[in-house]
Design an enzyme around this catalytic site. Structure first.
Site, PDB file in Angstrom:
ATOM      1  N   GLU B 244       0.848  -1.258  -0.015  1.00 42.84           N
ATOM      2  CA  GLU B 244      -0.153  -0.342   0.106  1.00 42.84           C
ATOM      3  C   GLU B 244       0.790   1.142   0.114  1.00 42.84           C
ATOM      4  O   GLU B 244       0.609   2.207   0.861  1.00 42.84           O
ATOM      5  CB  GLU B 244      -0.989  -0.103   1.236  1.00 42.84           C
ATOM      6  N   SER B 382      12.154   8.996   7.122  1.00 38.62           N
ATOM      7  CA  SER B 382      12.611  10.311   6.653  1.00 38.62           C
ATOM      8  C   SER B 382      13.291   9.889   5.394  1.00 38.62           C
ATOM      9  O   SER B 382      13.628   8.807   4.783  1.00 38.62           O
ATOM     10  CB  SER B 382      13.474  10.760   7.563  1.00 38.62           C
TER      11      SER B 382
END
Lengths: 383, 397
Positions: B244, B382
């Site tokens: 997903e 990140s």
């Protein structure tokens, strides 16, 4: 949406890749460079025999009947070997221009020998002051008797020292900066008044300064309509731009692969330099630029095939800009990550780095394409 | 090779567009397009509208009540809803905990938890990050100790997005201290109304409240709320990373924000002319559009590969990096475009609660939006972590 290749496309790709793999090693390429004009006539003949010079031409004249996607596949594979032969000059730019706009007589005289490899063309458009403009042309063609007299200076003509004939842009009316009044002519390289100063380019190819001093051509040297060549010149430059973008994608892929291998082998401080995070991230950024260049080039090829000039300009400029910026990054960083060895003539990384960087100086650099894109960018209406 | 969508896919795009024209409330899209604050009700109501149509969970298979779309259809839906200014579908329930429950949960858990996620009757939040466990998530310390039929949970989660509205939180908790850090983690579903849970807001640099700290003080959680096996939670968390991730490039949102930047640059003036006619500013916009266009092709290449059954995998990390960099560049240029009027700070104007705004909404929201979206390159792994993933998984470094 389907990004997979057709069987014919895959066969074409395999053919070119195999040729490059088997016969375009670093040492082999060095040998070809020493030959007249800086490329191998034997190789050129092989390329012709494989049918590659006919890729974008109709089947009736021995062509493959391909479009820009097929040209992209050939050029990307050529980029993997830094192929030296005048494919862009002869086939992609000049040859397709003749196929599009030439008279029946011109097509008959040019295309078959071109596809057979006996005839080499070069596209002579740029001038010392015109930079990457499609329409700034100071070379003049004056009506004289049953033909024209052409005078001017064509600059950095790719493979101009190997061409049998030139496709030359010249002004039949108007001032140097006008878009109207441009015409195209076929001029023999050995015509009286043509002087050619050939030279190698820093990336291993050849080019020439071509000066025309009162060159006489007959009426049937005119390609297409007199004074109306601007669109055709732009299309031709766009084809060239997409082709060298695809070449860049092939070459950038090799530069990335060579660099990645080096990062895994080269040891300092007791470990492979690829174990250092600053180096890893740089390598990831190089791969991202490569993927962006591949995507943009693919779209440029598809839009060249679509025939819509607005979409074509947009997509070609995006690709050439991306290749200009991203190519510079891959070129510079592949040298940087190799350290000193990346600076040497004897190791082949530098040759890829040079070609990738210098592609920005052909067919419009990143800024030139940013300008063109910016000028025609869609802006939503505001109240 | 054909880079165009098929006629069926184009028809689907039209269907989505007509639906949005008819059903997307204007006051919602106005808020989104002007970067005003969305309320909980806005987000819930929009999901309920989609639920009525059977479109609330673009990524779900049919058997769980999803539309069973292809990756290309999902991509079209994401682009069209984003461009129309639809509120985002919050991922925590639909795209994060639900796939884990579908793949690793018990039948009882599927029956109990999936329907209210779909119908927007249960609001979920994510209990992953901790004060000492950010990029190094596996070092998390919140512990769950088994006592009879229950786990007793103690610890702290942080950066919990919209946790102030949540009914449930899915948590990574430590259930074994003795083994390698990844091997002692479990995946636990916790009712936010359980005694011992407290939520403290974290105010962000734009003045907004969208993240929280969540504290667990001897919170008693029924053992039946453990997903899958004890100490296998890290596997489930990693599964989510590979699952997903469509839409991670944010192409639709990027296009919407780019159009908005052009509109703002057409309204703003420089030297008595529209800012967008200033060559250097115009070139900056052009540069963004070119980058976004190339990224869209990269995104479509990945989507097409997924459609043909290949796993999206680490390529999605590249899409995340580029997509978030482009978005941040847009927000920076909007802030630049509005000039000195980026300075006035009137957050109440963005909630529609004041009549004395000194500048248009797009100017007042420019700097808060810019600062708020520094988050894009930090959350969801990140961009530095994304590069680590590519270096390891694709490049083998």
């Amino acid at each position: 949406m389907d990004f997979s290749l057709t069987d014919e496309q895959r066969m074409l790709q395999d053919t070119v890749e195999r040729l490059v793999q088997d016969q375009y090693g670093f040492e082999q390429r060095r040998g070809y460079m020493q030959e007249k004009g800086g490329f191998s006539r034997d190789m050129w003949n092989q390329i012709a025999e494989l049918g590659l010079l006919g890729v974008p031409f109709p089947e009736e004249i021995g062509g493959f009947g391909g479009g820009a996607i097929e040209t992209m596949l050939v050029m990307e594979a050529f980029g993997k070997g830094l192929v030296l032969e005048p494919y862009v000059a002869s086939v992609v730019t000049s040859g397709q221009l003749i196929a599009d706009a030439g008279s029946d007589a011109q097509k008959e005289a040019i295309l078959e020998p071109l596809v057979g490899g006996e005839l080499v063309l070069a596209f002579a458009h740029g001038e010392p002051d015109s930079r990457y403009s499609n329409t700034q042309v100071a070379t003049r063609a004056e009506r004289s008797g049953a033909g024209y007299t052409i005078t001017g200076h064509k600059a950095v003509v790719l493979h101009g020292d190997s061409a049998d004939k030139f496709v030359i842009s010249a002004r039949t009316s108007g001032d140097t900066m006008d878009a109207d009044g441009l015409s195209l002519f076929l001029v023999d390289a050995d015509a009286k008044g043509v002087s050619i100063q050939g030279y190698p380019t820093i990336d291993g190819l050849h080019a020439a300064e071509v000066k025309l001093n009162g060159v006489q051509v007959s009426e049937d040297a005119l390609i297409g309509q007199e004074g109306k060549a601007a669109d055709l010149i732009e299309l031709t430059q766009d084809r060239g731009a997409m082709a060298v973008c695809a070449e860049a994608v092939g070459a950038m892929g090799v530069a990335c692969d060579l660099t990645l291998d080096y990062l895994k082998q080269r040891k300092q401080f007791g470990m492979p330099i690829g174990a250092f995070q600053s180096v890893q991230h740089r390598m990831v950024e190089m791969r991202m630029e490569l993927e962006q260049a591949r995507s943009a080039t693919l779209k440029a090829a598809a839009k060249l095939d679509s025939g819509d000039p607005v979409e074509r300009r947009r997509a070609v400029s995006i690709a050439k800009h991306q290749v200009g910026i991203g190519g510079r990054f891959v070129s510079e960083q592949s040298i940087q990550l190799h350290g000193g060895i990346g600076m040497t003539e004897e190791y082949y990384l530098a040759h890829f780095a040079k070609r990738i960087a210098m592609i920005d100086n052909q067919f419009g650099d990143a800024d030139a394409h940013l300008d063109r894109f910016s000028a025609q960018m869609d802006v939503p209406k505001t109240a | 090779m054909d880079i165009n969508f098929t006629p069926e896919e184009e028809a689907f795009r039209q269907e989505v567009r007509s639906f949005l024209k008819e059903k997307l409330p204007r006051e919602m899209s106005d808020k989104v397009l002007n970067h005003k604050h969305l309320t909980k009700d806005d987000l819930v109501n929009w999901q309920k509208i989609l639920y009525e149509k059977g479109w609330a969970a673009p990524g779900w298979p049919k058997k769980h009540g999803g539309p069973g779309w292809t990756p290309v259809q999902k991509s079209i839906f994401e682009e069209e809803t984003a461009r129309a200014g639809a509120p985002p579908l919050l991922p925590f329930g639909l795209a994060m905990v639900a796939p884990v429950i579908m793949n690793f949960g018990s039948e009882e858990q599927k029956e109990r938890f999936l329907p209210p996620i779909l119908s927007a009757d249960a609001w979920w939040c994510q209990g992953y990050s901790e004060p000492g466990a950010g990029s190094d998530l596996a070092s998390l310390k919140t512990r769950a100790e088994r006592e009879g039929d229950h786990y007793i949970v103690n610890g702290q989660k942080t950066w919990t997005t919209l946790g102030q509205h949540a009914d449930w939180i899915f948590c990574l908790v430590r259930t074994n201290q003795e083994v390698k850090k990844q091997e002692g983690i479990s995946f636990l579903l916790i009712d936010m109304n359980t005694p011992g849970i407290s939520v403290r807001p974290i105010q962000l640099l734009d003045g907004g409240h969208e993240v929280n700290e969540v504290f667990f003080d001897n919170v008693k959680v029924p053992a039946e709320n453990l997903v899958g096996e004890e100490n296998k939670g890290w596997t489930y968390a990693k599964f989510l990373l590979g699952h997903e991730r469509s839409g991670i490039a944010g192409i639709g949102r990027g296009k919407m924000e780019l159009t908005r930047l052009k509109e703002i640059a057409s309204k703003e003036q420089k030297n008595g002319r529209p800012l967008i006619d200033d060559p250097s500013f115009r070139a900056r916009i052009a540069r963004i559009e070119m980058d976004l266009d190339a990224l869209e092709m990269t995104d479509l290449r990945v989507t097409a590969a997924v459609q043909q059954g290949q796993a999206p995998g680490p390529e999605a990390s590249m899409l995340k990096i580029k997509g978030t960099e482009i978005r941040q560049e847009i927000y920076h240029r909007v802030r630049e475009a509005v000039g000195p009027y980026a300075l006035p700070f009137q957050p109440e104007a963005l909630d529609g609660q004041t009549d004395d705004a000194v500048a248009p909404d797009y100017a007042l929201s420019a700097a808060p939006t810019y600062f708020n979206n520094r988050k894009l390159t930090i959350f969801g792994g990140s961009n530095e972590i994304q590069k680590n993933i590519v270096a390891k998984m694709i490049l083998g470094l």
